[in-house]
Design a protein around this motif. Structure first.
Motif, short mmCIF file in Angstrom:
data_model
loop_
_atom_site.label_atom_id
_atom_site.label_comp_id
_atom_site.label_asym_id
_atom_site.label_seq_id
_atom_site.Cartn_x
_atom_site.Cartn_y
_atom_site.Cartn_z
N UNK A 265 0.87 -1.45 0.19
CA UNK A 265 -0.04 -0.21 -0.17
C UNK A 265 0.81 1.12 -0.09
N UNK A 266 0.68 2.13 -0.94
CA UNK A 266 1.11 3.37 -0.94
C UNK A 266 2.23 3.18 -2.16
N UNK A 267 2.67 2.02 -2.29
CA UNK A 267 4.43 2.12 -2.92
C UNK A 267 5.59 2.58 -2.98
N UNK A 268 5.32 2.96 -1.65
CA UNK A 268 6.62 3.56 -0.78
C UNK A 268 8.07 1.31 -0.68
N UNK A 269 8.81 2.28 -1.16
CA UNK A 269 9.78 1.54 -1.03
C UNK A 269 10.95 1.20 0.50
N UNK A 270 10.29 2.39 1.25
CA UNK A 270 10.57 2.31 2.73
C UNK A 270 9.36 1.84 3.25
N UNK A 271 8.12 0.76 2.45
CA UNK A 271 7.42 0.13 3.21
C UNK A 271 7.46 -1.25 3.00
N UNK A 272 7.71 -2.13 2.77
CA UNK A 272 8.17 -3.45 1.49
C UNK A 272 7.78 -4.74 2.69
N UNK A 273 7.19 -5.81 1.84
CA UNK A 273 6.82 -7.28 1.92
C UNK A 273 8.72 -8.38 2.45
N UNK A 274 9.33 -7.84 1.87
CA UNK A 274 10.87 -8.18 2.22
C UNK A 274 11.94 -7.33 2.53
N UNK A 275 13.33 -7.34 3.30
CA UNK A 275 14.03 -6.45 3.60
C UNK A 275 14.78 -7.53 2.56
N UNK A 276 14.54 -8.57 2.11
CA UNK A 276 15.41 -9.16 1.02
C UNK A 276 14.93 -9.69 -0.52
N UNK A 277 14.19 -9.88 -0.53
CA UNK A 277 13.26 -9.88 -1.27
C UNK A 277 13.29 -8.51 -2.61
N UNK A 278 13.59 -9.36 -4.13
CA UNK A 278 13.39 -8.03 -4.85
C UNK A 278 12.11 -8.03 -5.47
N UNK A 279 11.67 -6.34 -5.85
CA UNK A 279 9.78 -5.68 -6.20
C UNK A 279 9.92 -6.85 -7.75
N UNK A 280 9.24 -7.48 -7.93
CA UNK A 280 8.57 -8.07 -9.36
C UNK A 280 8.53 -6.74 -10.73
N UNK A 281 7.82 -5.91 -9.93
CA UNK A 281 8.21 -4.95 -11.08
C UNK A 281 8.96 -4.23 -11.93
N UNK A 282 10.33 -4.27 -10.88
CA UNK A 282 11.53 -4.20 -11.93
C UNK A 282 11.93 -4.95 -12.72
N UNK A 283 11.28 -6.55 -13.27
CA UNK A 283 12.30 -7.29 -13.71
C UNK A 283 11.61 -6.69 -15.14
N UNK A 284 12.82 -7.22 -15.56
CA UNK A 284 12.52 -6.64 -17.48
C UNK A 284 11.69 -7.87 -18.12
N UNK A 285 10.62 -7.66 -18.50
CA UNK A 285 9.93 -8.05 -19.59
C UNK A 285 10.57 -8.90 -21.07
N UNK A 286 10.92 -7.55 -21.88
CA UNK A 286 12.29 -7.62 -22.84
C UNK A 286 13.24 -8.47 -22.65
N UNK A 287 13.72 -8.99 -21.18
CA UNK A 287 14.80 -9.95 -21.37
C UNK A 287 14.01 -11.27 -21.51
N UNK A 288 12.92 -11.51 -20.96
CA UNK A 288 12.30 -12.70 -20.63
C UNK A 288 12.09 -13.31 -22.12
N UNK A 289 11.37 -11.75 -22.92
CA UNK A 289 12.23 -12.96 -24.53
C UNK A 289 12.88 -13.33 -24.73
N UNK A 290 13.96 -12.52 -24.63
CA UNK A 290 14.99 -12.88 -24.79
C UNK A 290 15.81 -13.88 -24.08
N UNK A 291 15.45 -14.58 -23.25
CA UNK A 291 15.56 -16.16 -22.79
C UNK A 291 14.77 -16.95 -22.69
N UNK A 292 13.62 -16.56 -23.39
CA UNK A 292 12.54 -17.60 -24.32
C UNK A 292 11.43 -18.07 -23.39
N UNK A 293 11.30 -17.20 -22.43
CA UNK A 293 10.45 -17.58 -21.70
C UNK A 293 9.32 -16.81 -21.51
#
Length: 500
Positions: A55-83
């Motif tokens: 809620x609020x999209x704040x990078x300072x309020x996260x579901x985990x201090x270790x995990x990465x945000x799926x929003x930052x995954x490059x979809x173009x790279x997924x195409x290049x990787x054949x996924x």
């Protein structure tokens, strides 16, 4: 921290990078941004926290201090990787290039990642070696996080303290059963993290090969609604039902007359000490693998912290409570040697906080926007700096420099004109130049300030939840004259680092 060479850099979060897919990612535009930094002699790319936001999209309020945000995954790279199929991205709806549309991006990206996950399972033999290596390195935090996300979905997205008792209290038999029942959903979240970290380290390795260091950001506190608190409730001030008894924040200050009520649990430092600071140690080690340099946000909370009764509506009626950051940092120093950490020491800073910072040789921060409300003794004025500091024209919590200049008080305007003795129209450049000219070892400019953007482009307004974290850059904003100005400034003031 081991003495860093005189250098400079740019502050811009991943979400602000350009592309046509609604939010900045780890894809080709991030690599092009690295090229821009290298071409203009910049050593540092500073970003905000990269965890999954709620809620609020704040990078300072996260579901985990270790995990990465799926929003930052490059979809173009997924195409290049054949996924993903080659034409899949053409099916996405048109998205804004001016601001992040979080709800739309999350909706569309989740659909696409679910498809990529199915393709991943179908072609698992192509990926299993890298995937199992990743699980071997990350399962110590990833299993909890993946199960947390699966159970959160299964429990109507409620915070973990509203789940059935045995799940909330992590009954071992119930947790084992949940892992079996939620197996595919748990594996989906593992897959997302595998992809995120694969793309992250590809980008980081490229940046490092160009002589650019990634400067990360570590929030002091974590969100109540996180796998971290669910998995470690004993190190936070919670009651038996998992409700917060005290919350973090700061008292009234420059940013807010009522202070900032962050609504996140504060640490039980006695319990952390009993556990020999294992959670903090794991967190610091993890971040120093992800980043070359880390800023600890709200560093003063390691010396003492503003503790507010959870029942309060504002931060006014809090109290200062001592923390045990010195013991924790001493332990980390024995494990790591020099700590590549910058202390965010803004706001109400006491001699005790400065002593803690200096005891470990950590650079502090100076912000030029704070420098002109007082007299010539103001610690944020360039002539009063020591070398072991990072100086900023402004931070993600400030207005842009142009926005601030437009709203400057009479006192600030008078002080600025007296200090720089130039025309008001050149004040923006003179502020930036004085940061680079200062003796501070590190100088950082927010991308909005380099682009000479006004207050409509600020990243965050503290104390508010609407319209924050949405700003995005477009490549056409960046003029050749601005590139040349930054490169020449960096040469002129001896901030070019020769990388072998």
């Amino acid at each position: 921290m081991k003495e860093m060479e005189r250098s400079s850099g740019v502050l811009m979060h991943l979400s602000s990078l350009p592309n046509q897919y609604g939010i900045g990612t780890l894809g080709k535009d991030a690599w092009e941004f690295v090229d821009f930094l290298a071409e203009t002699n910049q050593r540092l790319w500073q970003i905000l926290p990269v965890g999954p936001t709620g809620y609020g999209n704040s990078p300072y309020q996260s579901y985990s201090v270790f995990a990465g945000n799926l929003l930052f995954i490059s979809l173009e790279q997924l195409v290049e990787d054949g996924l993903l199929e080659d034409d899949r991205l053409a099916q996405l709806p048109e998205m804004s290039v001016h601001q992040v549309e979080y709800d739309l991006v999350l909706q569309e990206k989740t659909l696409v990642l679910r498809e990529a996950y199915e393709n991943f399972k179908l072609n698992f033999d192509d990926w299993k070696e890298d995937y199992y290596t990743f699980l071997g390195e990350h399962s110590w935090w990833l299993t909890d996080y993946a199960l947390f996300r699966a159970l959160k979905t299964d429990n109507d997205d409620l915070c973990w303290n509203a789940w059935p008792d045995k799940l909330r209290k992590r009954d071992s038999h119930v947790i084992d059963m949940a892992l079996l029942e939620q197996d595919d959903e748990v594996n989906y979240h593992r897959f997302v993290q595998f992809i995120f970290f694969r793309q992250w380290f590809q980008l980081k390795n490229y940046a490092n090969s160009k002589g650019v260091l990634i400067f990360g950001d570590l929030p002091l506190y974590v969100s109540l609604d996180s796998s971290d608190v669910w998995g470690n409730p004993d190190i936070f001030e919670l009651d038996e039902q998992g409700q917060m008894t005290r919350v973090g924040g700061v008292p009234p200050d420059y940013f807010s007359e009522t202070g900032q009520y962050w609504g996140c649990p504060v640490f039980d430092w006695d319990r952390l000490a009993e556990r020999e600071y294992d959670w903090w140690a794991a967190r610091i080690h993890f971040n120093l693998r992800m980043f070359d340099l880390v800023r600890i946000d709200h560093f003063r909370g390691l010396e003492s912290f503003w503790s507010i009764p959870a029942s309060e509506e504002t931060a006014i009626n809090g109290t200062w409570v001592p923390a045990k950051g010195r013991e924790m940092l001493r332990l980390l120093k024995t494990q790591l040697g020099d700590l590549p950490v910058v202390a965010e020491d803004l706001g109400i800073i006491t001699p005790e906080v400065e002593a803690l910072r200096d005891a470990f040789g950590l650079p502090g921060m100076k912000v030029l926007q704070f420098a002109f409300a007082g007299d010539e003794t103001d610690v944020n004025l360039p002539h009063n700096y020591g070398t072991n500091f990072a100086v900023y024209t402004g931070t993600h919590d400030n207005d842009t420099t142009l926005g601030w200049l437009k709203s400057a008080t009479k006192q600030e305007r008078k002080s600025l004109k007296k200090y720089y003795r130039g025309s008001w129209s050149s004040m923006h450049h003179r502020l930036l130049e004085s940061a680079w000219a200062s003796v501070a070892r590190i100088a950082i400019v927010p991308m909005q300030d380099l682009l000479e953007l006004d207050g409509k482009h600020r990243m965050n307004t503290p104390g508010t939840v609407e319209n924050n974290w949405e700003w995005r850059m477009e490549w056409k904003m960046l003029k050749k004259s601005q590139r040349d100005f930054l490169a020449e400034l960096t040469r002129k003031y001896n901030r070019v680092v020769n990388v072998q």
